[in-house]
Motif scaffolding. Structure first.
Motif, PDB file in Angstrom:
ATOM      1  N   SER A  59       0.847  -1.198   0.000  1.00 41.93           N
ATOM      2  CA  SER A  59       0.000   0.000   0.000  1.00 41.93           C
ATOM      3  C   SER A  59       0.876   1.240   0.000  1.00 41.93           C
ATOM      4  N   TYR A  60       0.363   2.280  -0.633  1.00 35.59           N
ATOM      5  CA  TYR A  60       1.010   3.599  -0.602  1.00 35.59           C
ATOM      6  C   TYR A  60       0.015   4.657  -0.131  1.00 35.59           C
ATOM      7  N   SER A  61      -0.982   4.211   0.653  1.00 33.93           N
ATOM      8  CA  SER A  61      -2.072   5.092   1.063  1.00 33.93           C
ATOM      9  C   SER A  61      -2.274   5.011   2.561  1.00 33.93           C
ATOM     10  N   PRO A  62      -2.753   6.086   3.176  1.00 36.36           N
ATOM     11  CA  PRO A  62      -3.162   5.988   4.581  1.00 36.36           C
ATOM     12  C   PRO A  62      -4.407   5.133   4.777  1.00 36.36           C
ATOM     13  N   LEU A  63      -5.196   4.936   3.707  1.00 39.89           N
ATOM     14  CA  LEU A  63      -6.470   4.228   3.809  1.00 39.89           C
ATOM     15  C   LEU A  63      -6.380   2.825   3.225  1.00 39.89           C
ATOM     16  N   SER A  64      -7.250   1.968   3.724  1.00 40.23           N
ATOM     17  CA  SER A  64      -7.383   0.609   3.212  1.00 40.23           C
ATOM     18  C   SER A  64      -7.814   0.627   1.750  1.00 40.23           C
ATOM     19  N   SER A  65      -7.480  -0.429   1.032  1.00 43.34           N
ATOM     20  CA  SER A  65      -7.877  -0.536  -0.377  1.00 43.34           C
ATOM     21  C   SER A  65      -9.384  -0.653  -0.539  1.00 43.34           C
ATOM     22  N   VAL A  66     -10.117  -0.996   0.515  1.00 42.53           N
ATOM     23  CA  VAL A  66     -11.578  -1.104   0.404  1.00 42.53           C
ATOM     24  C   VAL A  66     -12.256   0.246   0.558  1.00 42.53           C
ATOM     25  N   GLU A  67     -11.496   1.291   0.879  1.00 40.14           N
ATOM     26  CA  GLU A  67     -12.071   2.625   1.015  1.00 40.14           C
ATOM     27  C   GLU A  67     -12.008   3.352  -0.331  1.00 40.14           C
ATOM     28  N   PRO A  68     -13.161   3.656  -0.933  1.00 39.36           N
ATOM     29  CA  PRO A  68     -13.159   4.294  -2.260  1.00 39.36           C
ATOM     30  C   PRO A  68     -12.462   5.643  -2.306  1.00 39.36           C
ATOM     31  N   MET A  69     -12.367   6.339  -1.185  1.00 42.27           N
ATOM     32  CA  MET A  69     -11.755   7.666  -1.173  1.00 42.27           C
ATOM     33  C   MET A  69     -10.268   7.622  -0.845  1.00 42.27           C
ATOM     34  N   GLY A  70      -9.677   6.440  -0.910  1.00 43.17           N
ATOM     35  CA  GLY A  70      -8.253   6.314  -0.637  1.00 43.17           C
ATOM     36  C   GLY A  70      -7.411   7.008  -1.700  1.00 43.17           C
TER      37      GLY A  70
END
Length: 559
Positions: free
Chosen positions: A344-355
């Protein structure tokens, strides 16, 4: 139980009736359905049969209280999803839809929410589920004596409540809360019998009383929790799984901390389901088909390492960037996780559409790291090769919870430790039980930490990165472990949390995540790993709560 359901009558908040009906038709017990891999497909065993006890082996830390209002962690959610239910849940498309509630109407200014409850639902003690019961639960969450963390933060903007009639509760908010219905889908805000809460915390912790398909029969600490079927249960929403009580007679929920012991028990047939399997065991199950596999990434935050900016050395942005550029996460994930985890390169999980993900800040560049450290004054090396400044070694404390980090993840941290040493960082890995790990956080005795945080929706960013979240909740836990305090980031997160328009909300969260990544406040790793292996004699596995914990109302044991 937390499943998907038919849509609300609410204005502009939930899915249309036709769409929800189609989703429910393909979703068995409702709720989100975890993905299954090659080893998941159990052979068709015909029509469901009733009877038998499912044996579940958990590697998570045993809760010290079964009431998820108290503190509020994932092991509590795993259990509570079997006997407590929520006002709302997520459908198969990730949309928030009603469950115990029938709908919600939000005022134009966002400061009032009117909840309408379904008729005819009772707790297993015979107490009716009504508006007064829901308000009693909200008061319980907000009461500092409850010692809530996750639930307390979730309902933090609710200022007042008015019971208008048995089915109608009017909530007055201190500020608009675009995440409120998301919060109402979480087990930490599940609805319990007010009579059960009234018994006092000690008794309620031992056996919370809910409306779900199972109920707590007994709890033998450091061993197991026994659940029995709620004979009067039927899903409150039409089309969400089969009508009537669970097929299983009960669930024996056992606490087995050693991964190898759990795996052996599953292979021998002693248990039916295990959580937290090792990546090599997951890969073997996928390849052989001998075991079923449920892959259910948690919503909310990605799994990440947070850099404590409240003290040296990570109060210096250059040192944070140098650390991030010194370690190769990709190589460790590839070598240790056998394809079961995706970087991952995001603060949010991959299941969060606003990631929002951006690999650019996380490329390995040891030469640039050296330049940054030299410029920051860490330009000397001691006898062991570590960098120093004014006689002080560049040393980092990294407490690791052995209850939350599987052995493969601990090995990843060791690889990062070795790479950081080459750059001149001394990383002190401290393997701790959960209680000691919390103690290190409360004492601010950490520079690096990996702390999973599960919450439905992108508002988890406010919980994790707003300066207000450096203030402990009544439980004593504070969620902003990077301890970032920035007025511009606070503004973005506050506005996003109050914004009702999805497009505008997404844009604000996008800006906030870009700020967090560019500041090197975190090192994203992968989604919070949430894998379950199960016997192929189990049929109907797949439905999960809104926070991706499995539910067993529709599960049955084939002969």
């Amino acid at each position: 139980m937390l499943f998907s359901s038919r849509p609300s009558r609410a204005s502009a908040t939930l899915a249309s009736a036709a769409a929800a009906a189609l989703l429910l038709a393909g979703c068995a017990s409702g709720g989100t359905t975890g993905s299954t891999g090659g080893g998941s497909a159990a052979p068709d065993a015909g029509d469901p049969v009733s009877g038998g006890t499912l044996v579940y082996a958990s590697g998570d830390a045993e809760p010290d209280c079964l009431d998820p209002h108290v503190r509020g962690n994932y092991p509590q959610a795993l259990l509570a999803g079997q006997f407590l239910e929520t006002l709302f849940t997520k459908d198969a498309d990730g949309e928030i839809v009603p469950w115990l509630a029938e709908g919600a109407d939000v005022s134009d200014d966002g400061l009032e929410v009117v909840l309408t409850l379904r008729e005819g639902i009772e707790f297993t003690d015979g107490t009716p589920l009504d508006a007064a019961a829901v308000w009693a639960n909200i008061e319980h969450l907000k009461d500092p004596d409850t010692g809530s963390s996750t639930g307390y933060l979730a309902v933090g903007k609710i200022a007042e409540g008015t019971v208008e009639d048995a089915r109608t509760l009017r909530l007055r908010l201190s500020a608009p809360d675009a995440a409120l219905l998301e919060s109402f889908s979480q087990p930490w805000v599940a609805i319990q019998s007010p009579a059960g809460i009234g018994r006092g915390q000690e008794e309620n912790c031992a056996a919370p009383i809910g409306t779900g398909p199972f109920q707590v029969a007994s709890w033998t600490r450091q061993d197991r929790v026994e659940l029995i079927r709620n004979e009067d249960y039927t899903p409150p929403a039409e089309g969400a799984g089969h009508e009537g009580p669970a097929y299983l007679d009960g669930i024996s929920w056992r606490f087995i901390p050693e991964a190898a012991t759990r795996q052996s028990a599953l292979q021998s047939g002693t248990v039916h389901v295990i959580d937290n399997p090792q990546p090599d065991a997951i890969a073997a199950a996928e390849a052989s088909g001998a075991l079923g596999h449920l892959d259910a990434p948690r919503p909310g935050a990605s799994n990440r390492i947070e850099l404590n900016t409240s003290k040296a050395p990570f109060d210096d942005p250059a040192v944070r960037e140098a650390f991030v550029k010194s370690v190769d996460v990709d190589a460790g994930v590839e070598s240790l996780f056998f394809g079961t985890a995706r970087r991952s390169y995001s603060p949010l999980s991959s299941v969060e559409p606003m990631g929002h993900g951006d690999p650019a800040p996380f490329g390995v560049d040891t030469a640039r790291a050296a330049e940054l450290l030299d410029a920051a004054g860490w330009d000397e090396r001691d006898a062991e090769g570590y960098r120093s400044k004014d006689g002080q070694r560049l040393s980092l404390e990294f407490p690791v919870s052995t209850n939350q980090s599987v052995p493969a993840e601990q090995s990843l941290f060791q690889q990062l430790q070795a790479a950081a040493k080459e750059a001149g960082f001394e990383v002190k890995l401290n393997l701790l039980d959960l209680s000691s790990w919390y103690g290190a956080l409360f004492a601010n005795d950490y520079d690096l930490v990996s702390a999973p945080y599960t919450k439905v929706g992108p508002d988890v960013l406010r919980i994790l990165f707003h300066s207000d979240s450096t203030i402990p909740a009544p439980s004593g836990y504070f969620a902003n472990l990077s301890q970032v305090k920035d007025a511009e980031l606070d503004r973005l997160l506050t506005e996003a949390g109050e914004e009702a328009d999805p497009t505008a909300r997404a844009a604000l969260y996008d800006q906030a995540q870009a700020f967090i990544l560019a500041g090197h406040y975190i090192l994203p790793l992968y989604d919070q790993q949430n894998h379950f292996l199960h016997s192929t004699s189990l049929q109907g596995v797949g439905a999960t709560t809104a926070v991706a914990s499995p539910v067993f109302h529709d599960v049955w044991i084939a002969e």
